[in-house]
Every structure is written in C-alpha cells, then in structure tokens.
Enzyme design. Sequence first.
Site, PDB file in Angstrom:
ATOM      1  N   GLY A 548      10.340 -15.386   8.685  1.00 53.50           N
ATOM      2  CA  GLY A 548      10.400 -13.815   8.827  1.00 53.50           C
ATOM      3  C   GLY A 548      11.374 -13.672  10.157  1.00 53.50           C
ATOM      4  CG  ASP A 669       3.884  -0.156  16.180  1.00 55.54           C
ATOM      5  OD1 ASP A 669       3.841   0.709  15.289  1.00 55.54           O
ATOM      6  OD2 ASP A 669       4.758  -0.968  16.515  1.00 55.54           O
TER       7      ASP A 669
END
Length: 717
Positions: A548, A669
């Site tokens: 990723g 977040d």
Amino acid sequence: MSSSFTNPILLGILWATIILTFATTLSTADQSPLESEAKALLESGWWSGYHNISRRCKWPGISCNAAGSITEMTLSGAVYNYSEVQDRFGELKFSSFPNLVVLDLSGCQLGGNIPPEIADLSALKYLGLSSCDLSGELPLSLGNLTNLEFLDISSNSIHGSIPPQLGKLEKLVSLNLSWTGLTGQIPTSLGTLTNLRHLQLSGNQFDEGPIPQNFRNLTALVTLKLDSCGITGPIPSGFGQLTNLEILGLYGNKINGSIPPEIGLLSNLLELHLHGNMLVGSIPITLYQLTNLKYFLLGINHLEGSIPQDIENLKNLRILSLTDNNFTGHIPLVLCHLTKLEFIDIGLNQFSGSIPSCFGNLSNLNYLSLRSNLLEGSIPQEIGNLEKLTLVDLSQNSLNGSIPSQIGNLSRLTYLDLSFNQLSGHVPVLSATKLHIVDAENGCYKISPDSFQGNKGLSPCITSSKTSTANNSKIPLYIKIFLPIAIFSTFSILGCLFFSWFKVKNSRVGIHPTKNGDICSIWNYDGKIAYEDIIAATEDFDFRYCIGVGGYGSVYRAQLPCGKVVALKKLHRSEAENPAFDKSFRNEIKFLTEIRHRNIVKLHGFCLHRRSMFLIYEYMEKGSLFYNLRDEVEAVEMDWTKRIEIIKGMAHALCYLHHDCSPPIVHRDISSNNVLLNSSFEAFVADFGTARMLDLDSSNQTLLVGTLGYIAPGDVS
C-alpha cells in the site's frame, strides 16, 4: 487659575516633549543597523545559552555576510531555546534583519498564527515554516515578500483559503502548501507564477472548483502535485504546454471527464499518478508516446477499452497499475517486451483470454496481480522463472488445469492467492521459507490463509518432499522401531547435559542475546540489529514487498526470521526529513506504546534510522475497511453480521480511548482507511499520528486535524 499662569505651564510641557522626542530620535539614529540587529537577536531569546553577542555569526544556525549582518537563520536542527522560540515567534522584530535571506524554522513547533510582520523581511528568498504546528490563516502580507524564491508552509493546521496575493511573488521557484487544511478554491493568481518549478498543494480540500485553466502557463514546472485535494471537474486543456513536467500527481480527487490526449506531449514525464478519480473513456493512444515514463498509475477510475499494442513503447516502465476499472480484451503479448517492469496490477477488470506465457521473460517482476478478471486457460509454467516474485494473485478468474510445479521454484514468494478458479489436481511442493505453511495430518501441509479455496477439483494439500521420500524408501521394520527410540534417548541425555551447562553458565555471566535478538519481541532488540533484520526481510524495502502507498509513506509486508508476518509503515525518504511527519511518527509511537486494547492495532516496535524511519505493526490480512467496502467480492463476504461486529469493535476501541485512558485520548481521524481488518474481519483502529491527549480543563480545543468529514466532534466544536 489665570490664563497667564496656565500658558507657561503648557508651553513647558510642549518643549519638554519636543526635547525628549528629539533625544530619542538621536539615540536611535546613533544605533547602527548591526547593533539593532544584535539587540533584536538577544530579545528573541532563541539562543539564550549564548551570551557573547559579538560572536553571533558563529552561533549555530546563523550565517552572516562580510559586513557581519545576519543573512541566514536556520533553527531546524540548531541549538536553541525551544520554549522561547515557541513563545516569542510573534514578538520577533523582523524589521531589524534587513539582510536576512534565509529563515528556516521548519519543525520548531511555533504554534499560533504566522505574524503579518514577517513581511518586513524584504530581502528574504527562502522561508521554511513546515511542520511548525501553525494555525490561523495565511497572512495577506506574504504577498509583499517579492524576493521570495522558496516558500514551504506544509504540514500545519492552517485554515481558510490561499491568499490571491501570493500571485505577486513573481520570483517564486518552489511553493509547498501541502497538508495544511486549506479550503476554498485554488486562486488563479498562482497561474501567473511563471518561474515556478515545483508546486505542491496536496492534502487540502479545494472542493469549490477545478484546477485553474491558467496553470497551463506554468511552463517551467517540473513537479505538480495536487493529490488528495478534493478537486472536481476535468483536467484543464492546455496541459500539453507543460513540457518540462516530470511528475504529475492528481490522485485521490474527484476529477471527471476523460484523460486529455495532449498529456502525451509531456515527453519528460516520469510519473503519472491519476488513480483514485472518476475518469472515464479510454486511455488516449498518445500516452504511449511517453517513452521516459516509469510510473503509470490509472487505477480506481471508470476507464474502459483495451490495452493496445502501442504500450510496448514504454520501455522504461516499472510500475503499471490499471486496477479497478472496466478494461476488456486480452492481455497483449507486447507487455512482455517491457522488461523493466517490477509491478503489474491489472486486477478488478474484465480482461479475458489466457495469461501470456511470455510473462516468464519479465525477470524484474516482483508483484503480479491479475485477480477478479475473466481469464481462463492454464497457469503458464514460465511464471516459475520469475525468481524475484514475492506476490502472485490470480484469484477469482476461470483458470483451469493443474498448478505448475515450477511455482515451487519461487523461493522469494511471500503471498500466493489462486483461490476461486477451476484448478484441479494437487498443490505442488512450495517453499516454506516465505509462505506461511502450517502442519496438517499425514504429511499434508496447508498455507494460512488458504490460498486455494474455491477450486472444487483441487486438493489443497501440499505434500512434503521429505515425507514422500521417507514413504517410498524400503526401511527394515526393526530400524523403523528402534532407531527413533535410540535417537530420542540420545537427544534426551544430551538435552539434560546441555541444560545443566547452560544454567551454570548463565548463573556466572548472565544471558546474552543472540545476534538477531528475539525478532518476535522487537522491543527487546538492539536498534541497529533490528534495522538490519528488517532490511534483510524486505530486501531494503524493495517495491515488491509494498502492499500500500499513502500520502507520505508506504506499507510493506515482511516475514521475519521467526516466521511472523508484520506490516511496516515506512515514511518516504523526503517525508522522513520533514519535521512535521517526524512529529506525527513520534506521536504514533507515544500513544501506541501507552495503550493496549484488543481492537487497537498492536505496535511491535519502531526504528529511527538515518536512512529510514518505520513502525512495525501486527499484520492485518484483509487490509483497510475502505478497501473491503469498495471491493465487490470482499463487500459481499462482509455480511451484516460481520459489519455489526466491526462497528462494535470500533466502538469498544473508542470507548477505551475516551473513558479508560487517563487523560482521555482523541483519535481525530476515524475514517474507513484507518480501520484495519484481520482474516476474521475483526476491526482494529490504526493510525494515531494525529491523536492527542485531551486536557479536560482546557477550552482551547479548536485545532483542526485529520480527514475532513471524519474529524472527531470535539475538534470542530
């Protein structure tokens, strides 16, 4: 009182005022510019450990011209009084430094607003304020720094929009306002900065308009990064004029329309990042003229059509990602001519036909994902020639026949998925050094997680070569009975003797760690050895181990010498040198070393090294919740029962952070990208880089940090 008495008194006061003012003016006039500069430097308190002001040009972080006037002030990495810098930034008398050319305060954690008086630095060419924990809005007075060539205010918590006045900085060569929380529109005035070579506005929320049309006038641009900005609308026409462009980053936006054919005129382009948008249509044939292109990333769009033969012109291509689109047709054989390819991901499309056997010529390939297509035929045995392969994902196709035995030659393989095809026969002997092969019964071994499920005609049993050899040999019965007993007895006696000797030795000199330490208990390692072992496990963070890529770092899958698989979150080289990301990195370490919960990702360790910085996490097989919701196959498997359990897991983690930690911790977040899933779809909250401890007695809770739309309510109140 008579007027005759009053007038002399008033007259005396007036004369006294005039004389005092005149004396003050004379005193100021008598003070030289160097003395004024020295006084301002002392009043700043930034170098409180240094007292000989006459030697200020020798102080760390300070440079002077031949006349002794300060020209550079670089506090990033210098010795200074941290608290004084933080408290007195707004009080610095900027006008006392008329010859200051460089002011670099990057990473100094200044806090507060950028003082408008900074514009008094009329000679300034370089202003570095990245990662300074700044808030407020960008002052309009920045537009008065007309000699400025370099401006970096990235990685702060600025709000509001970009001042159009920045368009007055005609000499500007590099402008970096990325990851600052800016909103509104990108001002068209930036399109007049024709000397700009590097423009970076990534990680903001410019959701009120498209890319300005006049950006086509920035013909000196080498780098244009507008990633993850919330940009809407199409790519503007005229981009073909940016012929010096080497990096074009527009990923993670809401850009629609088609790819302009004139992009193919950017002959110097090395990296084209358009993935994660809403682009439609086919790939313009002109893009295959970009013979210098190394990164070609168009994944996660709505593109269609086929891959033409012209792709063979991209001789320097190393990374090709067309995943999650609507491409059709066969995989062209000319793809095999691109021998520098290291990464191919064309999964989640509608490619048909067979896998080209000439893929075996791509000797540099380390990542091959063709999953979720309409491929049929057999798996070519030539894939076994690709010695560098670490990931092979051919799942969810219609492949048939047996698995070629040559697959067993891939000694570096760390991930193999052939599930949900129509394969038959037996699984060949595979290397156990990289894949997670677990014991089963009767000499049969399996990979965990199961890489072969969904193939009805396939026996997922890996027969051990050692077991087969033993079974085929004709050993006398008495040897089969007595030899194991003798071996067992011998090793038992030797084990007892060795244990006694080891116990005596340890009682004298203590236990010394082995060369590599206990690599499964990373907290106990020597940092240097830990770094060397991680480098060996990932072959110096080779891209084929990458699973990723994010805005400022990459995630790698690594199998440690003990067999444990971990995830490594590594900062990009450029970001590792950025104090803002350094703060986020250390913040994540701080929180994850102090908290423990079954639904919070486990941090095994970290490394602070001059070459790279990375965190070592528990590996999550299913990846992020975002990925699983977006992937049609995974989304189906994630039924409502699993989804409810995911929600419960997240709720338990947040409850722990808010109520069981003292002081409470606010994540700030929580998005689907920051919730990871293991093989059982259990949820784990991750990414604590923006988290903070909550001061319950403080009302100053307005700092805006995190992904807009997912920010904790306490941060936006």
